[in-house]
Design an enzyme around this catalytic site. Structure first.
Site, PDB file in Angstrom:
ATOM      1  N   GLU A 162     -28.705  10.019 -12.497  1.00 54.02           N
ATOM      2  CA  GLU A 162     -28.933  11.156 -12.267  1.00 54.02           C
ATOM      3  C   GLU A 162     -27.793  12.175 -12.101  1.00 54.02           C
ATOM      4  O   GLU A 162     -27.093  11.761 -11.485  1.00 54.02           O
ATOM      5  CB  GLU A 162     -29.857  11.379 -10.854  1.00 54.02           C
ATOM      6  CG  GLU A 162     -30.508  12.513 -10.375  1.00 54.02           C
ATOM      7  CD  GLU A 162     -31.145  13.219 -11.761  1.00 54.02           C
ATOM      8  OE1 GLU A 162     -32.558  12.544 -12.044  1.00 54.02           O
ATOM      9  OE2 GLU A 162     -30.844  14.066 -12.440  1.00 54.02           O
ATOM     10  N   LYS A 222     -21.773   7.540 -15.109  1.00 56.44           N
ATOM     11  CA  LYS A 222     -22.184   8.569 -13.812  1.00 56.44           C
ATOM     12  C   LYS A 222     -20.912   8.322 -12.865  1.00 56.44           C
ATOM     13  O   LYS A 222     -20.824   9.354 -12.353  1.00 56.44           O
ATOM     14  CB  LYS A 222     -23.323   7.558 -13.365  1.00 56.44           C
ATOM     15  CG  LYS A 222     -23.719   8.305 -11.861  1.00 56.44           C
ATOM     16  CD  LYS A 222     -24.457   9.461 -11.780  1.00 56.44           C
ATOM     17  CE  LYS A 222     -24.554   9.699 -10.457  1.00 56.44           C
ATOM     18  NZ  LYS A 222     -25.722  10.478  -9.920  1.00 56.44           N
ATOM     19  N   CYS A 278     -22.740  11.612  -3.120  1.00 57.97           N
ATOM     20  CA  CYS A 278     -22.223  10.846  -4.367  1.00 57.97           C
ATOM     21  C   CYS A 278     -20.869  10.579  -4.507  1.00 57.97           C
ATOM     22  O   CYS A 278     -20.470   9.558  -4.804  1.00 57.97           O
ATOM     23  CB  CYS A 278     -22.782  11.484  -5.628  1.00 57.97           C
ATOM     24  SG  CYS A 278     -24.592  11.174  -5.770  1.00 57.97           S
TER      25      CYS A 278
HETATM   26  C1  UDX Z   1     -22.711  15.531  -7.489  1.00 57.81           C
HETATM   27  C2  UDX Z   1     -22.718  15.972  -8.807  1.00 57.81           C
HETATM   28  O1  UDX Z   1     -22.370  17.247  -9.031  1.00 57.81           O
HETATM   29  C3  UDX Z   1     -24.027  15.719  -9.432  1.00 57.81           C
HETATM   30  O2  UDX Z   1     -23.973  15.645 -10.884  1.00 57.81           O
HETATM   31  C4  UDX Z   1     -24.079  14.067  -8.961  1.00 57.81           C
HETATM   32  O3  UDX Z   1     -25.817  13.706  -9.620  1.00 57.81           O
HETATM   33  C5  UDX Z   1     -24.295  14.023  -7.793  1.00 57.81           C
HETATM   34  O4  UDX Z   1     -23.184  14.294  -6.925  1.00 57.81           O
HETATM   35  P1  UDX Z   1     -23.892  16.866  -5.508  1.00 57.81           P
HETATM   36  O5  UDX Z   1     -23.132  16.175  -4.235  1.00 57.81           O
HETATM   37  O6  UDX Z   1     -25.289  17.155  -5.013  1.00 57.81           O
HETATM   38  O7  UDX Z   1     -23.723  16.614  -6.670  1.00 57.81           O
HETATM   39  O8  UDX Z   1     -23.243  18.396  -4.917  1.00 57.81           O
HETATM   40  P2  UDX Z   1     -22.052  19.194  -5.805  1.00 57.81           P
HETATM   41  O9  UDX Z   1     -22.202  20.444  -6.269  1.00 57.81           O
HETATM   42  O10 UDX Z   1     -21.340  18.137  -6.998  1.00 57.81           O
HETATM   43  O11 UDX Z   1     -20.894  19.301  -4.538  1.00 57.81           O
HETATM   44  C6  UDX Z   1     -20.258  18.299  -4.073  1.00 57.81           C
HETATM   45  C7  UDX Z   1     -19.308  18.706  -2.720  1.00 57.81           C
HETATM   46  O12 UDX Z   1     -18.212  19.114  -3.612  1.00 57.81           O
HETATM   47  C8  UDX Z   1     -19.868  19.851  -2.127  1.00 57.81           C
HETATM   48  O13 UDX Z   1     -19.532  19.200  -0.633  1.00 57.81           O
HETATM   49  C9  UDX Z   1     -19.411  20.946  -2.363  1.00 57.81           C
HETATM   50  O14 UDX Z   1     -19.421  21.855  -1.379  1.00 57.81           O
HETATM   51  C10 UDX Z   1     -18.015  20.489  -2.888  1.00 57.81           C
HETATM   52  N1  UDX Z   1     -17.337  21.504  -3.700  1.00 57.81           N
HETATM   53  C11 UDX Z   1     -17.874  21.584  -5.005  1.00 57.81           C
HETATM   54  C12 UDX Z   1     -16.156  22.037  -3.397  1.00 57.81           C
HETATM   55  O15 UDX Z   1     -15.654  22.054  -2.402  1.00 57.81           O
HETATM   56  N2  UDX Z   1     -15.546  22.974  -4.589  1.00 57.81           N
HETATM   57  C13 UDX Z   1     -16.118  22.920  -5.794  1.00 57.81           C
HETATM   58  O16 UDX Z   1     -15.388  23.788  -6.238  1.00 57.81           O
HETATM   59  C14 UDX Z   1     -17.237  22.295  -5.973  1.00 57.81           C
END
Ligand code: UDX
Ligand code: ADP
Length: 464
Positions: A162, A222, A278
């Site tokens: 996913e 993944k 994740c």
């Molecule tokens: C992630 C992956 O993006 C997704 O493809 C996978 O399936 C699951 O893991 P998710 O954990 O839901 O998704 O959120 P994501 O938007 O990736 O953010 C992860 C963390 O990184 C968050 O705490 C977010 O705030 C942080 N982040 C993200 C940053 O600090 N800076 C950024 O530029 C992007």
């Protein structure tokens, strides 16, 4: 092979939204999502669709359309497995907290339980799809259990990782960059199983976006995608500290760097540290598997992404203590945002937990406001760390549902989740009701420095 009945084991952040969208897009397929958590299933079935247990923009609408038509939520795991032609496994795979691989390897006990249950209940051939984030070679373990304990039934195992991100799950599911399906593509049965899953996604995803690979490539892709994304965040966060020392501004650096089309602009937002279920888990899986093959340099390389992330959370908290004249003991600190990012009520690995824990160790009094996270979850997150007695967490941490109340008489406010509503707050009003000097720490670069400083705040923003 045409799929008529799907069962999904695990009604969480992955299983719930994914199955809702499959059911919406494939009205001729019956989709049953099962979970052992009765409370969660009851919430999915709540008459008021706004009460479903997972907050995701747009999700309640999709559920409202499909629920009780061809989307069902149930605790009867056995009969859903029995009826299904295709079974998705989307149970949780937390990091092990005991024994070999403690703090690093994924705990596969829930996956194994599912496999044994599928083997016991199944009376006809089935396709089993791994949807949970798993370490590489889990499919092989699944296959082993299914083939050795089943009733002579044939199982095809597919990996279909996913890629949805929480907060944009529905959007990501409806319009994915790609769908990845790993299977035993060298055999006829394996190919047919892969095709059956391709057909489901092809209801709404263009065929060229549906990639098919062997199982190991799919599983490893993944972990690799998440490791790369997390690495970008740690890279820009590393630069944020250097910016603070040199007078550069991390937002300006990120913009300049991101405009290089070879680098790209996404995932360069400096923050108080990445969270979520994740990133950390997947990197730890990667490190663990590299170590198990004796690849120490590979393991060290990826582990550094986590080290940097831990450092970012810690230095943010330490900076609060330092700025408040080296002590926060007995001081009231308002934490705005507990979710690991905006637009979700998920708090797993959220930076807010670790920052608060650090401040509590420094004897601060914490008041938390988050628009979507429930009080019981906040206490559960702190209790899980085992840093102090549960009673003390309840005494020292207050959860409120009014953001202005949270900041009332506070020594400092820390913004830890980038909720849009925090941009629109009446910061003058907050300032007026805080103790002076009024300190404001922006862990998300959400607020406009000049406007905030004009009000009179002592302002700190990451990377500035
Ligand atoms: C992630 C992956 O993006 C997704 O493809 C996978 O399936 C699951 O893991 P998710 O954990 O839901 O998704 O959120 P994501 O938007 O990736 O953010 C992860 C963390 O990184 C968050 O705490 C977010 O705030 C942080 N982040 C993200 C940053 O600090 N800076 C950024 O530029 C992007
Ligand atoms: P994710 O983010 O991976 O979806 P969640 O923790 O949100 O993780 O959801 C996983 C769900 O799987 C939980 O609701 C849990 O109760 C459920 N679950 C775990 N093991 C089983 C099992 N053996 N049978 C049914 N449901 C299970």
């Amino acid at each position: 092979m045409t799929i008529k009945n799907i069962c999904c084991i695990g009604a969480g952040y992955v299983g719930g939204p994914t199955m809702a969208v499959i059911a919406q897009k494939c009205p001729e397929i019956n989709v049953t999502v099962v979970d052992i958590n009765e409370k969660r299933i009851a919430a999915w079935n709540d008459k008021d669709v706004e009460n479903i247990p997972i907050y995701e923009p747009g999700l309640s609408k999709v559920v409202a359309e499909a629920r009780d038509r061809n989307l069902f939520f149930s605790t009867d795991v056995d009969s859903a497995i029995y009826k299904a032609d295709m079974i998705f496994i989307s149970v949780n795979t937390p990091t092990k907290t005991y024994g070999i691989g403690k703090g690093m390897a994924a705990d596969l006990k829930y996956i194994e339980l599912c496999a044994r249950q599928i083997a016991r209940v199944s009376k006809d051939d089935k396709i089993v799809v791994e949807k949970s984030t798993l370490p590489v070679r889990t499919a092989e373990a699944l296959k082993n259990i299914l083939e050795n304990t089943g009733n002579g039934v044939n199982f095809q195992i597919l990996s279909n990782p996913e890629f949805l991100a929480e907060g944009t799950a529905v959007e990501d599911l409806l319009d994915p960059d790609r769908v990845l399906i790993g299977g035993d593509i060298d055999t006829k049965n394996g190919k047919e199983a892969v095709e059956a899953l391709v057909d489901i996604y092809a209801h709404w995803v263009a065929k060229e976006r549906i990639l098919t690979t062997n199982v190991w490539s799919s599983e490893l892709s993944k972990l690799t995608a998440n490791a790369f994304l997390a690495q970008r965040v740690s890279s820009i966060n590393a630069m944020s500290e250097l910016c603070e020392k040199t007078g550069a501004d991390v937002n300006e650096v990120a913009k300049a760097v991101g405009m290089d089309s070879r680098i790209g602009s996404k995932f360069l937002k400096s923050s108080v540290g990445f969270g979520g279920s994740c990133f950390q888990k997947d990197i730890l899986n990667l490190v663990y598997i590299a170590k198990s093959f004796g690849l120490e340099e590979v393991a060290d390389y990826w582990e550094q992404v986590i080290t940097m992330n831990d450092h970012q959370k810690k230095r943010f908290a330490a900076n609060i203590v330092k700025t408040l004249f080296n002590t926060v003991s007995g001081k009231k600190i308002a934490i705005l945002g507990w979710a690991f990012k905006k637009d979700t009520n998920d708090t797993r690995e959220s930076a807010a937990i670790y920052v608060s824990d650090y401040l509590l160790n420094e004897q601060a009094d914490i008041v938390v406001y988050d628009p979507k996270v429930k009080e019981e979850q906040i206490y559960a997150d702190l209790d899980y760390l085992n840093s102090r007695a549960e009673e003390e967490n309840r005494r020292r941490v207050t959860v409120v549902n009014d953001v202005y109340k949270a900041c009332d008489e506070a020594h400092a406010v820390a913004v830890l989740t980038e909720w849009d509503e925090f941009k629109e707050l009446d910061w003058q009003k907050i300032y007026d009701h805080m103790l002076k000097p009024a300190f404001l720490f922006d862990g998300r670069r959400l607020l406009q420095k000049s406007a905030i400083e004009d009000i009179g705040f002592q302002f700190y923003a990451i990377g500035n």
